[in-house]
Design a protein around this motif. Structure first.
Motif, short mmCIF file in Angstrom:
data_model
loop_
_atom_site.label_atom_id
_atom_site.label_comp_id
_atom_site.label_asym_id
_atom_site.label_seq_id
_atom_site.Cartn_x
_atom_site.Cartn_y
_atom_site.Cartn_z
N GLU A 27 -0.06 -3.18 -2.90
CA GLU A 27 0.38 -3.83 -4.05
C GLU A 27 1.04 -2.68 -5.01
OE1 GLU A 27 -0.57 -7.09 -5.31
OE2 GLU A 27 -2.64 -7.58 -4.05
N ALA A 28 0.66 -1.46 -5.00
CA ALA A 28 1.00 -0.54 -5.97
C ALA A 28 2.57 -0.25 -5.70
CB ALA A 28 0.32 0.45 -5.94
N ILE A 29 2.81 0.06 -4.24
CA ILE A 29 4.11 0.81 -4.06
C ILE A 29 4.86 0.22 -3.11
CG2 ILE A 29 3.10 3.00 -4.45
CD1 ILE A 29 3.03 3.65 -1.47
N CYS A 30 4.35 -0.88 -2.29
CA CYS A 30 5.41 -1.41 -1.03
C CYS A 30 6.17 -2.48 -1.64
CB CYS A 30 4.48 -2.09 0.10
SG CYS A 30 3.56 -0.86 0.99
N GLY B 99 4.95 -1.81 3.97
CA GLY B 99 3.73 -1.54 4.32
C GLY B 99 3.27 -2.08 5.88
N PHE B 100 3.28 -1.30 6.73
CA PHE B 100 2.85 -1.77 8.04
C PHE B 100 1.21 -2.02 8.13
CE2 PHE B 100 3.40 -0.84 12.60
CZ PHE B 100 3.88 -1.89 12.94
N LEU B 101 0.89 -3.15 8.17
CA LEU B 101 -0.71 -3.31 8.24
C LEU B 101 -1.27 -4.24 9.21
CD1 LEU B 101 -0.63 -5.06 4.61
CD2 LEU B 101 -0.30 -2.71 5.03
N GLY B 102 -2.34 -3.68 9.60
CA GLY B 102 -3.09 -4.31 10.82
C GLY B 102 -4.46 -3.69 10.89
N TYR C 125 1.78 -17.24 -0.55
CA TYR C 125 0.04 -17.34 -0.40
C TYR C 125 -0.36 -17.37 -1.92
CZ TYR C 125 1.06 -15.64 4.34
OH TYR C 125 1.38 -15.39 5.58
N PRO C 126 -0.27 -18.62 -2.48
CA PRO C 126 -0.61 -18.75 -3.59
C PRO C 126 -2.20 -18.51 -3.86
CG PRO C 126 -0.11 -20.83 -2.87
CD PRO C 126 0.56 -19.82 -1.90
N ASN C 127 -2.46 -17.70 -5.16
CA ASN C 127 -3.74 -17.61 -5.26
C ASN C 127 -4.71 -16.48 -4.49
OD1 ASN C 127 -3.47 -19.18 -7.90
ND2 ASN C 127 -3.67 -21.08 -6.37
N ARG C 128 -3.97 -15.92 -3.56
CA ARG C 128 -4.50 -15.14 -2.52
C ARG C 128 -4.27 -13.48 -2.94
NH1 ARG C 128 -6.93 -17.41 1.87
NH2 ARG C 128 -6.27 -19.53 2.38
N THR C 129 -5.29 -12.61 -2.79
CA THR C 129 -5.02 -11.28 -2.94
C THR C 129 -4.54 -10.87 -1.48
OG1 THR C 129 -7.28 -10.84 -2.24
CG2 THR C 129 -6.95 -11.14 -4.47
N THR D 129 -1.34 1.67 6.30
CA THR D 129 -2.32 1.88 5.35
C THR D 129 -3.36 0.96 5.66
OG1 THR D 129 -3.08 2.39 3.10
CG2 THR D 129 -1.36 0.94 3.42
N HIS D 130 -4.61 1.26 5.15
CA HIS D 130 -5.83 0.16 5.18
C HIS D 130 -6.21 -0.19 3.80
CE1 HIS D 130 -6.66 0.02 9.32
NE2 HIS D 130 -6.71 1.33 9.57
N LEU D 131 -5.27 0.41 2.76
CA LEU D 131 -5.52 0.20 1.19
C LEU D 131 -4.86 -0.65 0.88
CD1 LEU D 131 -5.98 3.92 0.14
CD2 LEU D 131 -7.68 2.37 0.87
N MET D 132 -5.40 -2.09 0.47
CA MET D 132 -4.51 -3.20 0.06
C MET D 132 -3.89 -2.76 -1.30
SD MET D 132 -4.21 -5.18 2.85
CE MET D 132 -4.43 -3.93 3.69
N GLN D 133 -4.93 -2.14 -2.34
CA GLN D 133 -4.42 -1.69 -3.67
C GLN D 133 -3.14 -0.96 -3.46
OE1 GLN D 133 -7.06 0.80 -5.52
NE2 GLN D 133 -5.99 0.47 -7.46
N GLU D 134 -3.06 0.06 -2.27
CA GLU D 134 -1.90 0.87 -2.26
C GLU D 134 -0.67 -0.16 -1.97
OE1 GLU D 134 -2.00 4.78 -0.68
OE2 GLU D 134 -1.80 3.91 1.30
#
Length: 238
Positions: free
Chosen positions: A194-197, A32-35, A221-225, A187-192
């Motif tokens: 967690e689902a596939i990366c 996941g390449f995020l920004g 990063y404990p306790n962080r989404t 992607t900008h979808l954080m759910q995505e």
């Protein structure tokens, strides 16, 4: 089957889009390449694919130097840009035939049928692309990206604008493709994420801010989404 970037710099006039970035991915992973918008994601992807020239630094696709051997590097890359560039008047099978010929493939009929089956386009192959929903157009874009069986897929926001059912279908397809390919996915979808990366790279203001495996998230990063981690790493200040 890894992607390696070392000291990559890209400027547009006085604006620095990529500020001496370096990273290396693992093989057969979805990365996941995020920004945020304007962070440098698309610029990095276009540089890796050879669309943008390398200004300074080095890039490798499976140990092939993108600058020194661009044709061989491109043979190992499948690319789906953010704006899926399809010829809407073409039929699905016609588009894939055209793409296969661009790559100089032999026995194209067999390969096209394999890709149509793999991407779930069997019932749509005799339709014009303009008749397809956005979800199926994304499938055609992915089919074009994998027609030459590349080892690395670079996908720029492949689920943007899709409905929830389409998003799930495209995610499942990407997950299946990653079994024998390395996938760099923005992607900008954080759910995505967690689902596939399997792996995460965060870029902000042209700099790499973090890289970690998803299974390391809770220890780093404990306790962080993922959403909270994203915000933490991409606050407006450098």
């Amino acid at each position: 089957m890894s992607i390696r970037v070392e000291n990559l710099i890209k400027t547009y006039g006085k604006q620095t889009a990529l500020d001496n970035i370096s990273f290396r991915t693992q093989s057969n992973h979805i990365i996941g390449f995020l920004g945020p918008n304007g962070a440098g994601k698309s610029t990095t992807m276009k540089t890796l694919t050879g669309i943008l020239p390398i200004e300074s630094g080095e890039c490798w696709i499976n140990d092939i130097n993108v600058k020194k051997d661009p044709i061989q590097a491109k043979r190992n890359i499948g690319y789906l840009p953010e704006n899926n560039p399809l010829y809407l008047e073409m039929y699905v099978s016609e588009m894939l035939q055209y793409q296969a010929e661009l790559y100089g493939l032999k026995n194209t009929k067999k390969r096209i049928q394999e890709v149509i089956s793999q991407t779930g386009l069997t019932l749509e192959k005799h339709k014009k692309i303009k008749q397809l929903s956005k979800g199926y157009r994304q499938r055609v874009g992915l089919a074009c990206a994998i027609i030459h069986d590349p080892q690395v897929l670079i996908l720029d926001e492949p689920t943007t604008g899709l409905d929830p059912n389409q998003i799930i279908e495209i995610r499942q397809l990407i997950k299946e493709l990653s079994k024998n390919k390395t996938v760099l996915l923005s992607t900008h979808l954080m759910q995505e994420v967690e689902a596939i990366c399997d792996e995460i790279i965060v870029i902000h203001q042209g700099k790499i801010k973090e890289q970690f495996l998803l299974h390391e998230k809770d220890s780093k990063y404990p306790n962080r989404t993922m959403e909270e981690i994203f915000v933490l790493l991409t606050k407006s200040s450098s």
